[in-house]
Design an enzyme around this catalytic site. Sequence first.
Site, PDB file in Angstrom:
ATOM      1  N   ASN A   7     -16.434  82.798  10.598  1.00  0.00           N
ATOM      2  CA  ASN A   7     -16.330  83.114   9.169  1.00  0.00           C
ATOM      3  C   ASN A   7     -15.894  81.830   8.476  1.00  0.00           C
ATOM      4  O   ASN A   7     -14.705  81.548   8.339  1.00  0.00           O
ATOM      5  CB  ASN A   7     -15.310  84.245   8.970  1.00  0.00           C
ATOM      6  CG  ASN A   7     -15.305  84.783   7.552  1.00  0.00           C
ATOM      7  OD1 ASN A   7     -15.703  84.101   6.614  1.00  0.00           O
ATOM      8  ND2 ASN A   7     -14.839  86.011   7.397  1.00  0.00           N
ATOM      9  N   ARG A  99     -20.739  84.827   8.922  1.00  0.00           N
ATOM     10  CA  ARG A  99     -20.726  85.288   7.535  1.00  0.00           C
ATOM     11  C   ARG A  99     -21.420  84.222   6.700  1.00  0.00           C
ATOM     12  O   ARG A  99     -21.066  83.043   6.754  1.00  0.00           O
ATOM     13  CB  ARG A  99     -19.298  85.472   7.041  1.00  0.00           C
ATOM     14  CG  ARG A  99     -19.214  85.798   5.549  1.00  0.00           C
ATOM     15  CD  ARG A  99     -17.796  85.740   5.063  1.00  0.00           C
ATOM     16  NE  ARG A  99     -17.698  85.947   3.624  1.00  0.00           N
ATOM     17  CZ  ARG A  99     -16.986  85.203   2.800  1.00  0.00           C
ATOM     18  NH1 ARG A  99     -16.299  84.167   3.269  1.00  0.00           N
ATOM     19  NH2 ARG A  99     -16.938  85.461   1.518  1.00  0.00           N
ATOM     20  N   HIS A 188     -18.538  90.103  -1.475  1.00  0.00           N
ATOM     21  CA  HIS A 188     -17.644  90.931  -0.650  1.00  0.00           C
ATOM     22  C   HIS A 188     -18.406  92.094  -0.005  1.00  0.00           C
ATOM     23  O   HIS A 188     -17.806  93.104   0.373  1.00  0.00           O
ATOM     24  CB  HIS A 188     -16.478  91.495  -1.476  1.00  0.00           C
ATOM     25  CG  HIS A 188     -15.490  90.476  -1.930  1.00  0.00           C
ATOM     26  ND1 HIS A 188     -14.842  90.577  -3.153  1.00  0.00           N
ATOM     27  CD2 HIS A 188     -15.023  89.346  -1.359  1.00  0.00           C
ATOM     28  CE1 HIS A 188     -14.024  89.544  -3.297  1.00  0.00           C
ATOM     29  NE2 HIS A 188     -14.124  88.783  -2.218  1.00  0.00           N
ATOM     30  N   LEU A 217      -9.340  94.002  -3.099  1.00  0.00           N
ATOM     31  CA  LEU A 217      -8.379  93.306  -3.956  1.00  0.00           C
ATOM     32  C   LEU A 217      -7.592  92.296  -3.132  1.00  0.00           C
ATOM     33  O   LEU A 217      -6.680  92.656  -2.380  1.00  0.00           O
ATOM     34  CB  LEU A 217      -7.414  94.312  -4.602  1.00  0.00           C
ATOM     35  CG  LEU A 217      -8.064  95.484  -5.355  1.00  0.00           C
ATOM     36  CD1 LEU A 217      -7.000  96.421  -5.904  1.00  0.00           C
ATOM     37  CD2 LEU A 217      -8.980  94.985  -6.472  1.00  0.00           C
ATOM     38  N   ARG A 249      -9.248  83.155 -10.712  1.00  0.00           N
ATOM     39  CA  ARG A 249     -10.492  83.312 -11.470  1.00  0.00           C
ATOM     40  C   ARG A 249     -10.271  84.268 -12.640  1.00  0.00           C
ATOM     41  O   ARG A 249      -9.526  85.233 -12.526  1.00  0.00           O
ATOM     42  CB  ARG A 249     -11.612  83.852 -10.574  1.00  0.00           C
ATOM     43  CG  ARG A 249     -11.970  82.943  -9.425  1.00  0.00           C
ATOM     44  CD  ARG A 249     -13.019  83.581  -8.545  1.00  0.00           C
ATOM     45  NE  ARG A 249     -12.975  83.045  -7.196  1.00  0.00           N
ATOM     46  CZ  ARG A 249     -13.420  83.680  -6.120  1.00  0.00           C
ATOM     47  NH1 ARG A 249     -13.958  84.882  -6.232  1.00  0.00           N
ATOM     48  NH2 ARG A 249     -13.332  83.117  -4.930  1.00  0.00           N
ATOM     49  N   GLU A 391     -13.856  92.426   8.376  1.00  0.00           N
ATOM     50  CA  GLU A 391     -15.146  91.787   8.187  1.00  0.00           C
ATOM     51  C   GLU A 391     -15.677  91.206   9.498  1.00  0.00           C
ATOM     52  O   GLU A 391     -16.884  91.257   9.762  1.00  0.00           O
ATOM     53  CB  GLU A 391     -15.045  90.687   7.131  1.00  0.00           C
ATOM     54  CG  GLU A 391     -14.804  91.202   5.724  1.00  0.00           C
ATOM     55  CD  GLU A 391     -14.620  90.080   4.719  1.00  0.00           C
ATOM     56  OE1 GLU A 391     -13.927  89.102   5.045  1.00  0.00           O
ATOM     57  OE2 GLU A 391     -15.161  90.185   3.614  1.00  0.00           O
TER      58      GLU A 391
END
Length: 410
Positions: A7, A99, A188, A217, A249, A391
């Site tokens: 990843n 990923r 995501h 989140l 962001r 993930e």
Amino acid sequence: MEILVLNAGSSSQKSCLYSLKEDAIPLHPPAPLWEAQIDWTHHQGVAELKVKTINGVVFQEELNTQSRLETVEYMLQTLQQGETKVIDSLAEIDCVGHRVVHGGDKYHDSTLITKEVKDAIADFAKFAPVHNPANLEGIVAIEHILGEKVTQVAVFDTAFHAQMPEAAIVYPLPYEFYEHGIRRYGFHGISHQYVSQRAAQILDKDLTSLKLVTCHLGNGCSLAAVKNGYSIDTTMGFTPTAGLMMGTRSGDTDPGIIIDLLRRGHTGEQIDDIFNRRSGFLGLSGISADMRKIEEAIGQGNSRAKLAYDVYIHILRSFIGAMIATLEGVDAIVFTAGVGENAANVRADVCTSFAFLGLKIDEEKNNHRPVDRDISTPDSPIKVLVIHTQEDWAIAQECIRLTQLSTVPS
């Protein structure tokens, strides 16, 4: 079956190794045999490597970084030697899953990596200039270290959102922009897909029967409206800057602000820095992008930290409401990632807004660090789940699925 997962990000490289006795996907995520992380920004010219194994062995070292390739190669050596050894040879690795942040409008599913796929990942770097090149570097590094014949799989963060209806994808701009690839992609996706599947298991329901709002989140934040197992809307858009307020962001803002900044003499690079690295919690609070530090400051009476938190909750409530409207109802709201899994006050403050729908959370369950658990009350018509996103395991699952498909006789 030994599955290595990489990843790769712009500033870190997370990796893990799963070992399965057979090539069937287990019902519950297994613990990886080995996990490693490289922090490229530890010090200039120095990377920090951390490794831990399922047996509890922890190894940490600072490395002079001649190149990413050499550093990744050193990391993989810890799989087969020293106190962190878990396999006898790197040749035992059957498949490597990666990923990949952006698959553009071409890849709607995970895929076995070929030269064509690598070329596409490189081409889509124009949409993800920070992440896609790092993802591609990992693929090339594995080819160099394990040989080009090793099976590699690309799992795209955008793929889960690729089948959203056109009305959710197209921006209300001149149509030719859409024809040139300017559209909502969403991100995501690996996390949203995993927690949706896990939610169905926890609720003991068929995923195709559920309407879910999944809330990823963390430092980066996004929501997805998941209906019948598919994403039909999401908050991130053409870039991961869109949607919710995040750690650094801005999320959605009036585009007129950008025009005004340009007229004031700001460059594109400066505006990018403002919206991606100087906004969100960090920009509003002036303290940190970390929710834990924001909460500490609020406890000390810091008004700007409180304002940042209030703006965050306001935006989050608004977008969850929009997702529920898109779904035309909701069976469960799912919280995941660093903030979603650990900030009980965020979950409570969000859920109070939906009490008018009958939603109720169990305060005791919410406050006791729930993991993969329903924290709603028995009489709540809308369930609230806290799920630990995995993930890496989702990527490993895709490796199993695609390697099985590739060995099925035609």
